[in-house]
Design an enzyme around this catalytic site. Structure first.
Site, PDB file in Angstrom:
ATOM      1  N   ASP A  64       7.807   2.708   1.197  1.00 17.34           N
ATOM      2  CA  ASP A  64       7.581   1.671   2.214  1.00 17.34           C
ATOM      3  C   ASP A  64       8.723   0.670   2.216  1.00 17.34           C
ATOM      4  O   ASP A  64       9.179   0.232   3.279  1.00 17.34           O
ATOM      5  CB  ASP A  64       6.229   0.981   2.013  1.00 17.34           C
ATOM      6  CG  ASP A  64       6.036   0.356   0.641  1.00 17.34           C
ATOM      7  OD1 ASP A  64       6.713   0.786  -0.314  1.00 17.34           O
ATOM      8  OD2 ASP A  64       5.197  -0.559   0.521  1.00 17.34           O
ATOM      9  N   GLY A 165      -4.130  -4.053 -12.448  1.00  9.90           N
ATOM     10  CA  GLY A 165      -3.128  -3.252 -13.129  1.00  9.90           C
ATOM     11  C   GLY A 165      -3.354  -1.766 -12.998  1.00  9.90           C
ATOM     12  O   GLY A 165      -2.876  -0.987 -13.820  1.00  9.90           O
ATOM     13  N   ASP A 214       0.744  -2.399   1.038  1.00  8.84           N
ATOM     14  CA  ASP A 214      -0.496  -2.938   0.492  1.00  8.84           C
ATOM     15  C   ASP A 214      -1.124  -3.946   1.439  1.00  8.84           C
ATOM     16  O   ASP A 214      -2.334  -3.915   1.706  1.00  8.84           O
ATOM     17  CB  ASP A 214      -0.225  -3.598  -0.863  1.00  8.84           C
ATOM     18  CG  ASP A 214       0.308  -2.627  -1.892  1.00  8.84           C
ATOM     19  OD1 ASP A 214       0.276  -1.409  -1.631  1.00  8.84           O
ATOM     20  OD2 ASP A 214       0.756  -3.081  -2.952  1.00  8.84           O
TER      21      ASP A 214
END
Length: 472
Positions: A64, A165, A214
């Site tokens: 991306d 994480g 995201d």
């Protein structure tokens, strides 16, 4: 694709976001706890809530930020932000941030001043809220809108259930939820595209040069479909996945925190890719003044394809193999740059092959095998060419494939985090049981995780909806 220009949706009931059944009941309990905790903490109830989901990237890793399309889907796991604008007559306006798990995530107070810097030397969770705060007012200023100064203060309470994480975008979920909460508290609402763009930019205050996937999927997701996300400008296209398939996300239990490891791992890959792009631009004849504006491999894809076409081929990889081996770099440095570029170009091709397989008229079982093969190829490329795997991820991928996964690959930045597996829908329960025995049992026995928490480390998921504002 027009929905990217729609504003962030506003709901007056939880059912509009969470549907019906157990999911709704769990959400109702969660929001009630949040409301109660907010009152106990601040002496008032929230003005409103905002939520943003985590995501799993099905294919298209580390491309991306090179300008290439990706194919993620949103998870039901989300971060909720409850917010209340402080009284205007308060002479000491601050932004007070508390986490519902305040033992693990201590509270934080910062001035109501968007120009303040984020202290990157302190990797505290509230930095993501501060990033969002700065991003909202940077965007307001860029649009020429006026906000009264001195700036308003806010009371904020955060509740996140996106695994941290784990490579499923817990950090961006906090940023997106915080941004739309602050935006809504100011009586503003921008398009999903605008919010996706400015939250991507503002998250870089943390120090991670993310590419925008995201934030885009968190804002633009739609229940029941994955999304092909294109960039420059951001666009989102529905991808309806085969009905007979299901995706299982399993946590390797090795934490991958981009904000901490960005300088040595994630951001270093960004630099390597830019170096590869600039070297290729020079070798393929671009004028030097043009080379200065080259930032990503997608910027020079046309030159690479023209180079291949002149030699009777079509893949941009030919230019990589031909030209990325010149001085003054050491052999080791050039090998790394070549590998990174090979991954980016081949992974970009796999994203569209994945979408083409989904759109084909083939039977579902044939589609699923094709999709699984592409996921396996993607993992090999991430592991061997991009060097972003780790022993625990490799072990988990091996266990998944041995127990019936049609395809299994690391997802997210890598260096830890999760594996996403494609399995036949009817095999999900037995597949999860196999993972429990062959991967998680030893971790449970050693006390590393608790058996009753296993559902948070391995779960099946269908595509969920995107970010929303809730006036309850």
């Amino acid at each position: 694709m027009a929905d990217v220009e729609e504003p962030v949706p506003v709901f007056t009931s939880l059912q509009g976001v969470y549907g019906k059944g157990d999911t709704l009941y769990e959400a109702q309990s969660r929001y009630q706890r949040l409301k109660t905790k907010f009152f106990e903490t601040y002496g008032h109830i929230p003005d409103l809530y905002a939520r943003a989901p985590g995501r799993v990237n099905l294919i298209g890793e580390h491309i991306d930020y090179e300008g290439y399309s990706v194919l993620p889907m949103a998870l039901l796991h989300d971060t909720i932000v409850a917010i209340r604008k402080q009284d205007a007559n308060n002479n000491h306006q601050t932004v007070r941030v508390v986490n519902i798990d305040n033992h693990k995530f201590p509270g934080f107070v910062f001035p109501a001043e968007p120009l303040q810097e984020v202290d990157r030397s302190k990797h505290q969770w509230a930095n993501y809220v501060l990033c969002a705060y700065k991003g909202v007012f940077d965007h307001v200023k860029a649009k020429g809108l006026e906000i009264k100064t001195p700036y308003s203060g806010y009371d904020i309470l955060v509740d996140g259930i996106v695994p941290m994480g784990a490579g499923v975008s817990s950090s961006s979920a906090i940023v997106c939820a915080s941004a739309i909460a602050i935006m809504a508290a100011e009586g503003l609402n921008f398009s999903k595209r605008e919010v996706a763009e400015f939250t991507c930019i503002c998250e870089r205050h943390i120090g991670t040069q993310s590419g925008g996937m995201d934030q885009a999927i968190s804002l633009m997701a739609k229940k029941g479909v994955a999304k092909l996300i294109d960039f420059n400008p951001i666009r989102a296209t529905d991808v309806v996945l085969p009905r007979k398939g299901a995706f299982v996300i399993a946590n390797s239990l090795t934490v991958s925190t981009k904000a901490v490891s960005a300088a040595s791992e994630y951001n270093y890959r960004v630099v390597e890719c830019r170096l590869a792009a600039m070297v290729l631009a020079v070798r393929l004849g671009m004028a030097l003044e043009g080379v200065q504006n080259v930032n990503t491999l997608s910027d020079i894809e046309g030159l690479c394809i023209a180079f291949a076409d002149a030699r009777g081929e079509s893949s941009p990889l030919l230019a990589v193999e031909t030209h990325l081996h010149e001085k003054p770099y050491t052999a080791h440095e050039i090998e790394d740059v070549i590998q990174r570029a090979k991954h980016v170009f081949s992974e970009a091709q796999r994203v569209y092959q994945f979408r083409e397989a989904v759109l084909s008229s083939e039977a579902d079982d044939v589609k699923l095998r094709r999709l699984g093969n592409l996921m396996n190829e993607s993992h090999t490329s991430c592991s061997k060419l991009y060097d972003c795997s780790c022993p625990e991820l490799e072990e988990l991928v091996k266990v998944c494939r041995a127990n019936g996964a049609l395809g299994a690959r690391l997802t997210g930045a890598g260096w830890g985090g999760c594996v996403v597996s494609l399995v036949e829908e009817g095999s999900v329960s037995s597949f999860l049981e196999s993972l429990k025995k062959e991967f998680f049992r030893s971790r449970i026995d050693s006390g590393r995780i608790k058996e009753e928490d296993l559902d948070t480390y391995a779960f099946a998921s269908k595509p969920s909806g995107g970010a929303a504002i809730l006036n309850l």
